[in-house]
Design a protein around this motif. Structure first.
Motif: not given
Length: 103
Positions: A63-78
């Protein structure tokens, strides 16, 4: 102890384990706010046991306020997430880190 305390305790321990009088001067953990609203997380992986591992991108939009994006790039977890999803984002990192760190 609830999940928030558990994941924060774990993150503190993980961070402390990386500190070797060198790593903490170049890299670290950053948690900030977003203006949509939400949170952003960057956890540097360089010179850690996780630097050679990729996190399969997660894109959880409920939903508009219930979300998660996660990934790795540039030697970091984002991660970026909704205002109530910081624990979930940090838990994704913990689960991935524990699966990819030698015991």
């Amino acid at each position: 102890m609830n999940e928030v305390e558990n994941v924060l305790d774990w993150l503190q321990s993980w961070y402390s384990a990386q500190c070797n009088e060198d790593w903490e001067h170049e890299w670290g953990v950053k948690i900030d706010t977003l203006d949509n609203p939400g949170w952003s997380v960057r956890i540097d992986l360089e010179d850690t046991d996780l630097e050679a591992h990729d996190f399969l991108r997660q894109d959880l939009r409920r939903s508009k306020n219930n979300w998660v994006l996660a990934w790795t790039s540039d030697m970091a977890f984002h991660a970026a997430c909704g205002p109530g999803n910081l624990t979930e984002a940090l838990t994704l990192f913990r689960r991935w880190a524990m699966e990819n760190t030698p015991q």
